[in-house]
Design a protein around this motif. Structure first.
Motif, PDB file in Angstrom:
ATOM      1  N   GLU A 102       0.883  -1.125   0.117  1.00 46.78           N
ATOM      2  CA  GLU A 102      -0.220  -0.082   0.026  1.00 46.78           C
ATOM      3  C   GLU A 102       0.895   1.262  -0.082  1.00 46.78           C
ATOM      4  O   GLU A 102       0.702   2.250  -0.626  1.00 46.78           O
ATOM      5  CB  GLU A 102      -0.894   0.047   1.030  1.00 46.78           C
ATOM      6  CG  GLU A 102      -2.020  -1.157   1.208  1.00 46.78           C
ATOM      7  CD  GLU A 102      -2.793  -1.077   2.603  1.00 46.78           C
ATOM      8  OE1 GLU A 102      -2.406  -0.716   3.508  1.00 46.78           O
ATOM      9  OE2 GLU A 102      -4.048  -1.911   2.368  1.00 46.78           O
ATOM     10  N   LYS A 103       1.921   1.293   0.923  1.00 41.72           N
ATOM     11  CA  LYS A 103       2.659   2.313   0.777  1.00 41.72           C
ATOM     12  C   LYS A 103       3.640   2.451  -0.356  1.00 41.72           C
ATOM     13  O   LYS A 103       3.832   3.715  -0.752  1.00 41.72           O
ATOM     14  CB  LYS A 103       3.714   2.193   1.979  1.00 41.72           C
ATOM     15  CG  LYS A 103       3.143   2.384   3.302  1.00 41.72           C
ATOM     16  CD  LYS A 103       3.745   2.439   4.685  1.00 41.72           C
ATOM     17  CE  LYS A 103       3.006   2.548   5.783  1.00 41.72           C
ATOM     18  NZ  LYS A 103       3.091   3.407   6.564  1.00 41.72           N
ATOM     19  N   GLN A 108       4.334   5.673  -5.161  1.00 42.75           N
ATOM     20  CA  GLN A 108       4.234   5.969  -7.010  1.00 42.75           C
ATOM     21  C   GLN A 108       3.149   7.084  -7.066  1.00 42.75           C
ATOM     22  O   GLN A 108       3.422   7.806  -7.918  1.00 42.75           O
ATOM     23  CB  GLN A 108       3.887   4.570  -7.295  1.00 42.75           C
ATOM     24  CG  GLN A 108       5.059   3.400  -7.241  1.00 42.75           C
ATOM     25  CD  GLN A 108       6.160   3.901  -8.004  1.00 42.75           C
ATOM     26  OE1 GLN A 108       6.343   4.803  -8.941  1.00 42.75           O
ATOM     27  NE2 GLN A 108       7.456   3.580  -7.309  1.00 42.75           N
ATOM     28  N   GLU A 109       2.024   6.935  -6.437  1.00 46.32           N
ATOM     29  CA  GLU A 109       1.047   8.019  -6.738  1.00 46.32           C
ATOM     30  C   GLU A 109       1.657   9.523  -6.268  1.00 46.32           C
ATOM     31  O   GLU A 109       1.474  10.409  -6.991  1.00 46.32           O
ATOM     32  CB  GLU A 109      -0.093   7.818  -5.808  1.00 46.32           C
ATOM     33  CG  GLU A 109      -1.031   6.592  -6.322  1.00 46.32           C
ATOM     34  CD  GLU A 109      -2.010   6.267  -5.595  1.00 46.32           C
ATOM     35  OE1 GLU A 109      -2.212   6.921  -4.357  1.00 46.32           O
ATOM     36  OE2 GLU A 109      -2.985   5.268  -6.073  1.00 46.32           O
ATOM     37  N   SER A 110       2.383   9.486  -5.375  1.00 43.60           N
ATOM     38  CA  SER A 110       3.065  10.869  -4.715  1.00 43.60           C
ATOM     39  C   SER A 110       4.164  11.163  -5.945  1.00 43.60           C
ATOM     40  O   SER A 110       4.262  12.403  -6.297  1.00 43.60           O
ATOM     41  CB  SER A 110       3.620  10.675  -3.454  1.00 43.60           C
ATOM     42  OG  SER A 110       2.743  10.181  -2.354  1.00 43.60           O
ATOM     43  N   LYS A 111       4.807  10.113  -6.013  1.00 45.49           N
ATOM     44  CA  LYS A 111       6.055  10.461  -7.197  1.00 45.49           C
ATOM     45  C   LYS A 111       5.211  11.045  -8.502  1.00 45.49           C
ATOM     46  O   LYS A 111       5.704  11.972  -9.181  1.00 45.49           O
ATOM     47  CB  LYS A 111       6.944   9.404  -7.530  1.00 45.49           C
ATOM     48  CG  LYS A 111       7.630   9.002  -6.496  1.00 45.49           C
ATOM     49  CD  LYS A 111       8.494   7.793  -7.146  1.00 45.49           C
ATOM     50  CE  LYS A 111       9.712   7.456  -5.938  1.00 45.49           C
ATOM     51  NZ  LYS A 111      10.409   6.396  -6.255  1.00 45.49           N
ATOM     52  N   SER A 112       4.238  10.313  -8.893  1.00 50.70           N
ATOM     53  CA  SER A 112       3.385  10.887 -10.024  1.00 50.70           C
ATOM     54  C   SER A 112       2.792  12.326  -9.881  1.00 50.70           C
ATOM     55  O   SER A 112       2.972  13.155 -10.779  1.00 50.70           O
ATOM     56  CB  SER A 112       2.107   9.614 -10.511  1.00 50.70           C
ATOM     57  OG  SER A 112       1.415  10.223 -11.568  1.00 50.70           O
ATOM     58  N   TYR A 113       2.062  12.427  -8.611  1.00 47.56           N
ATOM     59  CA  TYR A 113       1.790  13.589  -8.290  1.00 47.56           C
ATOM     60  C   TYR A 113       2.936  14.773  -8.487  1.00 47.56           C
ATOM     61  O   TYR A 113       2.497  16.179  -9.041  1.00 47.56           O
ATOM     62  CB  TYR A 113       1.074  13.737  -6.994  1.00 47.56           C
ATOM     63  CG  TYR A 113       0.374  15.139  -6.774  1.00 47.56           C
ATOM     64  CD1 TYR A 113      -0.728  15.431  -7.332  1.00 47.56           C
ATOM     65  CD2 TYR A 113       0.765  15.780  -5.461  1.00 47.56           C
ATOM     66  CE1 TYR A 113      -1.347  16.664  -7.074  1.00 47.56           C
ATOM     67  CE2 TYR A 113       0.348  16.969  -5.070  1.00 47.56           C
ATOM     68  CZ  TYR A 113      -0.742  17.579  -5.965  1.00 47.56           C
ATOM     69  OH  TYR A 113      -1.072  18.680  -5.572  1.00 47.56           O
TER      70      TYR A 113
END
Length: 133
Positions: A102-103, A108-113
C-alpha cells in the motif's frame, strides 16, 4: 526245639534288623519332610519375592507410561504453541507485506503527483516568462 529256637533267634535278629532299617528309614523320612518343608518355605519366600518384584516392575512400568503420556502431552502443547506462534507471525508478516505494498502504491502516486506538479510549475513558469517578454 533247637531248630525252633534257632528260627526264633533268626526271626528276632530279622525283626531287630528290620526295626533298625525302619528306624533309619523313619529318620530319613523325617529329614526328607524337614528338607521338603524348608524347600516349600524357601519357594514361598521366592514366590513372594517374585511377586514383590513383579509388583515393583508393574509400578515402574506404569510410572514410565504416565511419564511418557505427560511428555507426549507437553510435546503436543509445545507443538501447538509453536504452530500458533508461526501462524501469528505469518499473519503479521502478511499484514506487513500488504502495508508495504500500500505504501509503495502511495509512494508511486506521490511521485506521479510530484512529477505532474513539476510539469505544471514548468508550464506555468514558461507562461510567466512568455508574458514578461
Amino acid at each position: 526245639k533247637i531248630q525252633v529256637d534257632k528260627l526264633l533267634a533268626d526271626a528276632k535278629l530279622d525283626i531287630e534288623r528290620l526295626a533298625k532299617d525302619l528306624k533309619q528309614k523313619d529318620t530319613l523320612l523325617e529329614q526328607s519332610k524337614a528338607e521338603n518343608f524348608q524347600l516349600r518355605k524357601e519357594n514361598a519366600a521366592l514366590a513372594l519375592d517374585k511377586s514383590d518384584h513383579q509388583a515393583l516392575f508393574e509400578q515402574q512400568f506404569n510410572e514410565s507410561l504416565a511419564k511418557e503420556a505427560t511428555f507426549q502431552k507437553q510435546l503436543e502443547q509445545s507443538k501447538k504453541a509453536v504452530e500458533d506462534q508461526l501462524n501469528s507471525s505469518t499473519s503479521e508478516l502478511q499484514h506487513m507485506i500488504v502495508t508495504v505494498a500500500e505504501k509503495e502504491i502511495l509512494l508511486q502516486e506521490s511521485k506521479s503527483y510530484v512529477a505532474q506538479c513539476k510539469e505544471q510549475i514548468a508550464t506555468f513558469g514558461t507562461k510567466i516568462k512568455d508574458q514578461e517578454e
